[in-house]
Write a protein that holds these residues in place. Structure first.
Motif, short mmCIF file in Angstrom:
data_model
loop_
_atom_site.label_atom_id
_atom_site.label_comp_id
_atom_site.label_asym_id
_atom_site.label_seq_id
_atom_site.Cartn_x
_atom_site.Cartn_y
_atom_site.Cartn_z
N GLY A 39 0.77 -1.23 0.00
CA GLY A 39 0.00 0.00 0.00
C GLY A 39 0.80 1.29 0.00
N ALA A 40 2.11 1.23 0.23
CA ALA A 40 2.93 2.43 0.23
C ALA A 40 3.09 3.03 -1.17
CB ALA A 40 4.31 2.13 0.81
N LEU A 41 2.77 2.26 -2.20
CA LEU A 41 2.90 2.73 -3.57
C LEU A 41 1.81 3.77 -3.88
CD1 LEU A 41 4.21 2.41 -6.40
CD2 LEU A 41 2.53 0.65 -6.85
N ASP A 42 2.18 4.89 -4.42
CA ASP A 42 1.23 5.93 -4.78
C ASP A 42 0.94 5.86 -6.28
OD1 ASP A 42 -0.23 8.25 -5.28
OD2 ASP A 42 1.03 9.51 -4.00
N VAL A 43 -0.07 5.08 -6.65
CA VAL A 43 -0.42 4.89 -8.06
C VAL A 43 -0.85 6.21 -8.70
CG1 VAL A 43 -2.01 3.72 -9.64
CG2 VAL A 43 -0.94 2.44 -7.78
N GLY A 44 -1.57 7.03 -7.96
CA GLY A 44 -1.99 8.33 -8.49
C GLY A 44 -0.81 9.18 -8.91
N LEU A 45 0.22 9.21 -8.10
CA LEU A 45 1.43 9.96 -8.44
C LEU A 45 2.06 9.42 -9.71
CD1 LEU A 45 3.72 12.02 -7.37
CD2 LEU A 45 4.87 9.91 -6.70
N LEU A 46 2.14 8.09 -9.83
CA LEU A 46 2.74 7.49 -11.03
C LEU A 46 1.93 7.82 -12.28
CD1 LEU A 46 3.74 3.95 -9.68
CD2 LEU A 46 5.13 6.02 -9.79
N ASN A 47 0.61 7.80 -12.15
CA ASN A 47 -0.26 8.08 -13.30
C ASN A 47 -0.30 9.55 -13.68
OD1 ASN A 47 -1.11 5.49 -13.94
ND2 ASN A 47 -2.85 5.57 -12.54
N GLU A 48 -0.13 10.42 -12.71
CA GLU A 48 -0.28 11.85 -12.98
C GLU A 48 1.06 12.57 -13.14
OE1 GLU A 48 -2.87 13.21 -9.84
OE2 GLU A 48 -4.25 11.54 -10.26
N LYS A 49 1.82 12.66 -12.11
CA LYS A 49 3.05 13.45 -12.14
C LYS A 49 4.21 12.75 -12.84
CE LYS A 49 1.75 16.12 -8.19
NZ LYS A 49 1.63 17.50 -8.35
N LEU A 50 4.19 11.42 -12.88
CA LEU A 50 5.29 10.68 -13.50
C LEU A 50 4.83 9.91 -14.74
CD1 LEU A 50 7.00 9.28 -10.27
CD2 LEU A 50 7.52 11.39 -11.52
N LYS A 51 3.72 10.31 -15.34
CA LYS A 51 3.15 9.56 -16.46
C LYS A 51 4.10 9.45 -17.65
CE LYS A 51 0.53 13.44 -18.29
NZ LYS A 51 -0.81 13.95 -18.54
N ASP A 52 4.99 10.41 -17.82
CA ASP A 52 5.94 10.36 -18.93
C ASP A 52 6.94 9.21 -18.77
OD1 ASP A 52 6.87 11.94 -16.70
OD2 ASP A 52 8.60 12.53 -17.93
N ARG A 53 7.05 8.65 -17.59
CA ARG A 53 7.96 7.51 -17.35
C ARG A 53 7.33 6.18 -17.75
NH1 ARG A 53 10.89 8.95 -11.59
NH2 ARG A 53 11.32 11.13 -12.11
N LYS A 54 6.00 6.16 -17.97
CA LYS A 54 5.28 4.96 -18.42
C LYS A 54 5.56 3.76 -17.51
CE LYS A 54 5.30 6.54 -23.18
NZ LYS A 54 3.95 6.91 -23.42
N ILE A 55 5.36 3.96 -16.21
CA ILE A 55 5.66 2.93 -15.21
C ILE A 55 4.54 1.89 -15.15
CG2 ILE A 55 5.99 2.52 -12.74
CD1 ILE A 55 7.29 5.37 -12.67
N ILE A 56 4.95 0.63 -15.24
CA ILE A 56 4.02 -0.49 -15.10
C ILE A 56 4.08 -0.93 -13.64
CG2 ILE A 56 3.56 -2.89 -15.74
CD1 ILE A 56 4.85 -2.21 -18.47
N ALA A 57 2.98 -0.71 -12.90
CA ALA A 57 2.97 -1.04 -11.48
C ALA A 57 1.54 -1.28 -11.01
CB ALA A 57 3.61 0.08 -10.67
N ALA A 58 1.43 -2.03 -9.91
CA ALA A 58 0.14 -2.28 -9.28
C ALA A 58 0.34 -2.35 -7.77
CB ALA A 58 -0.46 -3.59 -9.80
N ARG A 59 -0.75 -2.08 -7.03
CA ARG A 59 -0.67 -1.98 -5.57
C ARG A 59 -1.70 -2.88 -4.90
NH1 ARG A 59 -2.04 3.45 -2.11
NH2 ARG A 59 -4.19 2.82 -2.31
N ALA A 60 -1.27 -3.53 -3.83
CA ALA A 60 -2.18 -4.28 -2.96
C ALA A 60 -2.12 -3.64 -1.58
CB ALA A 60 -1.75 -5.74 -2.87
N VAL A 61 -3.23 -3.64 -0.88
CA VAL A 61 -3.26 -3.07 0.47
C VAL A 61 -3.52 -4.17 1.49
CG1 VAL A 61 -3.93 -0.76 -0.28
CG2 VAL A 61 -5.69 -2.43 0.22
N GLY A 62 -3.05 -3.93 2.71
CA GLY A 62 -3.28 -4.87 3.80
C GLY A 62 -2.39 -6.09 3.79
N VAL A 63 -1.29 -6.04 3.06
CA VAL A 63 -0.38 -7.20 3.01
C VAL A 63 0.82 -6.96 3.91
CG1 VAL A 63 -1.11 -7.93 0.72
CG2 VAL A 63 0.77 -6.32 0.93
#
Length: 100
Positions: A39-63
């Motif tokens: 859950g520490a991964l900020d998907v919103g940040l990757l999609n918005e502010k870092l979108k030019d990096r085209k990062i492939i990532a996914a997040r699970a919470v509660g693990v």
């Protein structure tokens, strides 16, 4: 403490990283194409502010362990992850296999 270990899924090797911090643990499993993370991964940040990096990532919470991360449904995914077929609700190990 930082622990690195290989994770094999259907003959593909990924790198699991566990970082023990006060009151929390950071978890990630990656290869050269992308990663899943706790859950520490900020998907919103990757999609918005870092979108030019085209990062492939996914997040699970509660693990709390690598095994839980592999078997948890993905709570959120980046736009680039969606483009290769990774979806919300997909198990971590299945998301990783889309990255090979």
């Amino acid at each position: 403490m930082i622990e690195l270990s290989p994770v094999e899924i259907n003959g593909h090797t990924f790198l699991a990283v566990t970082v023990l911090l006060p009151k929390t643990t950071l978890l990630s499993i990656s290869n050269d194409k992308g990663y899943i993370m706790c859950g520490a991964l900020d998907v919103g940040l990757l999609n918005e502010k870092l979108k030019d990096r085209k990062i492939i990532a996914a997040r699970a919470v509660g693990v709390r362990t690598i095994e839980q991360l592999l078997n948890a449904p993905m709570e959120s995914v980046t736009v680039e992850a969606e483009a290769i077929g990774i979806t919300k609700g997909m198990l971590g190990k299945d998301a990783l296999l889309k990255m090979v």
